[in-house]
Write a protein that holds these residues in place. Structure first.
Motif, PDB file in Angstrom:
ATOM      1  N   ASP A   1     -18.445 -22.151 -30.093  1.00 46.60           N
ATOM      2  CA  ASP A   1     -19.016 -22.330 -28.755  1.00 46.60           C
ATOM      3  C   ASP A   1     -18.269 -21.499 -27.723  1.00 46.60           C
ATOM      4  O   ASP A   1     -18.894 -20.841 -26.874  1.00 46.60           O
ATOM      5  CB  ASP A   1     -18.961 -23.813 -28.373  1.00 46.60           C
ATOM      6  N   ARG A   2     -16.951 -21.496 -27.789  1.00 44.59           N
ATOM      7  CA  ARG A   2     -16.161 -20.719 -26.817  1.00 44.59           C
ATOM      8  C   ARG A   2     -16.420 -19.220 -26.962  1.00 44.59           C
ATOM      9  O   ARG A   2     -16.543 -18.506 -25.965  1.00 44.59           O
ATOM     10  CB  ARG A   2     -14.671 -21.006 -27.012  1.00 44.59           C
ATOM     11  N   LEU A   3     -16.499 -18.750 -28.195  1.00 46.27           N
ATOM     12  CA  LEU A   3     -16.695 -17.321 -28.410  1.00 46.27           C
ATOM     13  C   LEU A   3     -18.056 -16.860 -27.908  1.00 46.27           C
ATOM     14  O   LEU A   3     -18.185 -15.781 -27.323  1.00 46.27           O
ATOM     15  CB  LEU A   3     -16.543 -16.989 -29.898  1.00 46.27           C
ATOM     16  N   VAL A   4     -19.074 -17.672 -28.125  1.00 46.16           N
ATOM     17  CA  VAL A   4     -20.427 -17.303 -27.707  1.00 46.16           C
ATOM     18  C   VAL A   4     -20.609 -17.522 -26.214  1.00 46.16           C
ATOM     19  O   VAL A   4     -21.100 -16.644 -25.491  1.00 46.16           O
ATOM     20  CB  VAL A   4     -21.467 -18.104 -28.517  1.00 46.16           C
ATOM     21  N   ARG A   5     -20.184 -18.687 -25.738  1.00 44.29           N
ATOM     22  CA  ARG A   5     -20.448 -19.059 -24.341  1.00 44.29           C
ATOM     23  C   ARG A   5     -19.498 -18.391 -23.357  1.00 44.29           C
ATOM     24  O   ARG A   5     -19.914 -17.945 -22.278  1.00 44.29           O
ATOM     25  CB  ARG A   5     -20.362 -20.583 -24.204  1.00 44.29           C
ATOM     26  N   LEU A   6     -18.221 -18.293 -23.722  1.00 46.99           N
ATOM     27  CA  LEU A   6     -17.231 -17.781 -22.774  1.00 46.99           C
ATOM     28  C   LEU A   6     -16.943 -16.294 -22.965  1.00 46.99           C
ATOM     29  O   LEU A   6     -16.650 -15.593 -22.007  1.00 46.99           O
ATOM     30  CB  LEU A   6     -15.929 -18.579 -22.895  1.00 46.99           C
ATOM     31  N   ARG A   7     -16.979 -15.797 -24.200  1.00 45.90           N
ATOM     32  CA  ARG A   7     -16.667 -14.390 -24.447  1.00 45.90           C
ATOM     33  C   ARG A   7     -17.903 -13.520 -24.611  1.00 45.90           C
ATOM     34  O   ARG A   7     -17.794 -12.304 -24.710  1.00 45.90           O
ATOM     35  CB  ARG A   7     -15.779 -14.254 -25.692  1.00 45.90           C
TER      36      ARG A   7
ATOM     37  N   MET B   1     -19.950 -13.235 -27.151  1.00 44.59           N
ATOM     38  CA  MET B   1     -20.232 -12.699 -28.479  1.00 44.59           C
ATOM     39  C   MET B   1     -21.563 -13.241 -28.981  1.00 44.59           C
ATOM     40  O   MET B   1     -22.003 -14.329 -28.591  1.00 44.59           O
ATOM     41  CB  MET B   1     -19.140 -13.108 -29.477  1.00 44.59           C
ATOM     42  N   THR B   2     -22.177 -12.509 -29.887  1.00 42.98           N
ATOM     43  CA  THR B   2     -23.297 -13.077 -30.615  1.00 42.98           C
ATOM     44  C   THR B   2     -22.737 -14.068 -31.628  1.00 42.98           C
ATOM     45  O   THR B   2     -21.564 -13.981 -32.024  1.00 42.98           O
ATOM     46  CB  THR B   2     -24.098 -12.007 -31.358  1.00 42.98           C
ATOM     47  N   GLU B   3     -23.573 -15.006 -32.049  1.00 43.09           N
ATOM     48  CA  GLU B   3     -23.100 -15.971 -33.046  1.00 43.09           C
ATOM     49  C   GLU B   3     -22.701 -15.260 -34.330  1.00 43.09           C
ATOM     50  O   GLU B   3     -21.721 -15.626 -34.974  1.00 43.09           O
ATOM     51  CB  GLU B   3     -24.177 -17.018 -33.326  1.00 43.09           C
ATOM     52  N   GLU B   4     -23.438 -14.210 -34.691  1.00 39.79           N
ATOM     53  CA  GLU B   4     -23.128 -13.459 -35.910  1.00 39.79           C
ATOM     54  C   GLU B   4     -21.749 -12.814 -35.824  1.00 39.79           C
ATOM     55  O   GLU B   4     -20.946 -12.901 -36.766  1.00 39.79           O
ATOM     56  CB  GLU B   4     -24.188 -12.383 -36.143  1.00 39.79           C
ATOM     57  N   ASP B   5     -21.468 -12.151 -34.693  1.00 37.46           N
ATOM     58  CA  ASP B   5     -20.154 -11.528 -34.521  1.00 37.46           C
ATOM     59  C   ASP B   5     -19.042 -12.570 -34.542  1.00 37.46           C
ATOM     60  O   ASP B   5     -17.981 -12.370 -35.149  1.00 37.46           O
ATOM     61  CB  ASP B   5     -20.099 -10.745 -33.203  1.00 37.46           C
ATOM     62  N   ALA B   6     -19.277 -13.687 -33.847  1.00 35.71           N
ATOM     63  CA  ALA B   6     -18.263 -14.735 -33.778  1.00 35.71           C
ATOM     64  C   ALA B   6     -17.955 -15.292 -35.156  1.00 35.71           C
ATOM     65  O   ALA B   6     -16.786 -15.465 -35.533  1.00 35.71           O
ATOM     66  CB  ALA B   6     -18.735 -15.849 -32.846  1.00 35.71           C
ATOM     67  N   ARG B   7     -18.994 -15.554 -35.930  1.00 33.49           N
ATOM     68  CA  ARG B   7     -18.780 -16.103 -37.275  1.00 33.49           C
ATOM     69  C   ARG B   7     -18.074 -15.097 -38.180  1.00 33.49           C
ATOM     70  O   ARG B   7     -17.231 -15.465 -39.008  1.00 33.49           O
ATOM     71  CB  ARG B   7     -20.107 -16.543 -37.892  1.00 33.49           C
ATOM     72  N   ALA B   8     -18.388 -13.810 -38.020  1.00 32.24           N
ATOM     73  CA  ALA B   8     -17.731 -12.782 -38.824  1.00 32.24           C
ATOM     74  C   ALA B   8     -16.240 -12.722 -38.518  1.00 32.24           C
ATOM     75  O   ALA B   8     -15.412 -12.592 -39.430  1.00 32.24           O
ATOM     76  CB  ALA B   8     -18.376 -11.423 -38.569  1.00 32.24           C
ATOM     77  N   ARG B   9     -15.893 -12.825 -37.248  1.00 29.36           N
ATOM     78  CA  ARG B   9     -14.473 -12.770 -36.879  1.00 29.36           C
ATOM     79  C   ARG B   9     -13.733 -14.012 -37.355  1.00 29.36           C
ATOM     80  O   ARG B   9     -12.580 -13.932 -37.800  1.00 29.36           O
ATOM     81  CB  ARG B   9     -14.338 -12.589 -35.374  1.00 29.36           C
TER      82      ARG B   9
END
Length: 204
Positions: free
Chosen positions: A140-146, A148-156
């Motif tokens: 949630d933080r990566l998508v909402r605050l940074r 990122m796409t959910e795909e990118d966030a999950r990959a990282r």
């Protein structure tokens, strides 16, 4: 001097924990900030990255295009290893300089080490602090605050150690699933423990 390695998964909130520890008096070595510095325009680090990945990882102004490079390296483990082979030695050298400069008796040096568990670096520190948050919270933080796409966030997230692997090496855990006020209270308690350790000159 007490040396503390602080780690946590992407999106766990390491930067906020570092900020709070600095307010208490810790000497903070921010590996993410150093990693940005060593590939700034004009540095040997950036030249090495361009040699490895090509000029397409540069912006029009000649700076590193971090989102583009991130998409490349987090999609291919061998490309990520190539980047780490360039950046990590530069970060370690700079961090060693900063530790030496802070080496006063009684100093508590907290170093942000994102890949501490992955590289099994816990033996280099007197204590290990893990900033922990659930996968759902981090996503949630990566998508909402940074942004990122959910795909990118999950990959990282998938490219890092598992939550369980980080917790296995922890001497202290900061639970950062809740509001900042909860984290601040935990950091205050942690600071007291670290000061005790520094006074004893021993690992907890």
């Amino acid at each position: 001097m007490l040396t503390v390695g602080l780690t946590g998964g992407i999106g766990a909130g390491k930067s906020e924990a570092l900020r709070l520890l600095a307010e208490h008096g810790a000497v903070v070595i921010d590996a993410d900030r150093i990693a940005r510095e060593v590939v700034e325009p004009g540095t040997p680090g950036l030249a090495a990255v361009v040699t490895e990945f090509g000029e397409e990882v540069l912006t029009s102004s000649g700076a590193l295009d971090r989102p583009r490079l991130g998409r490349i390296v987090f999609a291919a483990p061998e490309r990520r290893r190539a980047l780490n082979a360039i950046v990590h030695p530069l970060v370690r050298a700079r961090a060693a300089q900063l530790r030496a400069a802070a080496a006063a008796p009684g100093a508590i040096v907290v170093e942000d080490v994102p890949l501490l568990a992955e590289n099994q670096l816990q033996g280099r520190y007197d204590a290990i602090v893990v900033v922990d948050a659930s996968e759902a919270t981090r996503l949630d933080r990566l998508v909402r605050l940074r942004g990122m796409t959910e795909e990118d966030a999950r990959a990282r997230m998938a490219a890092q150690a598992t939550r369980e692997e980080r917790l296995m090496i922890a001497d202290f855990v900061l639970d950062n699933d809740g509001p900042r006020e909860d984290l601040a209270r935990q950091v205050t308690a942690l600071w007291g423990r670290l000061r005790d350790l520094a006074g004893r000159g021993a690992r907890g």
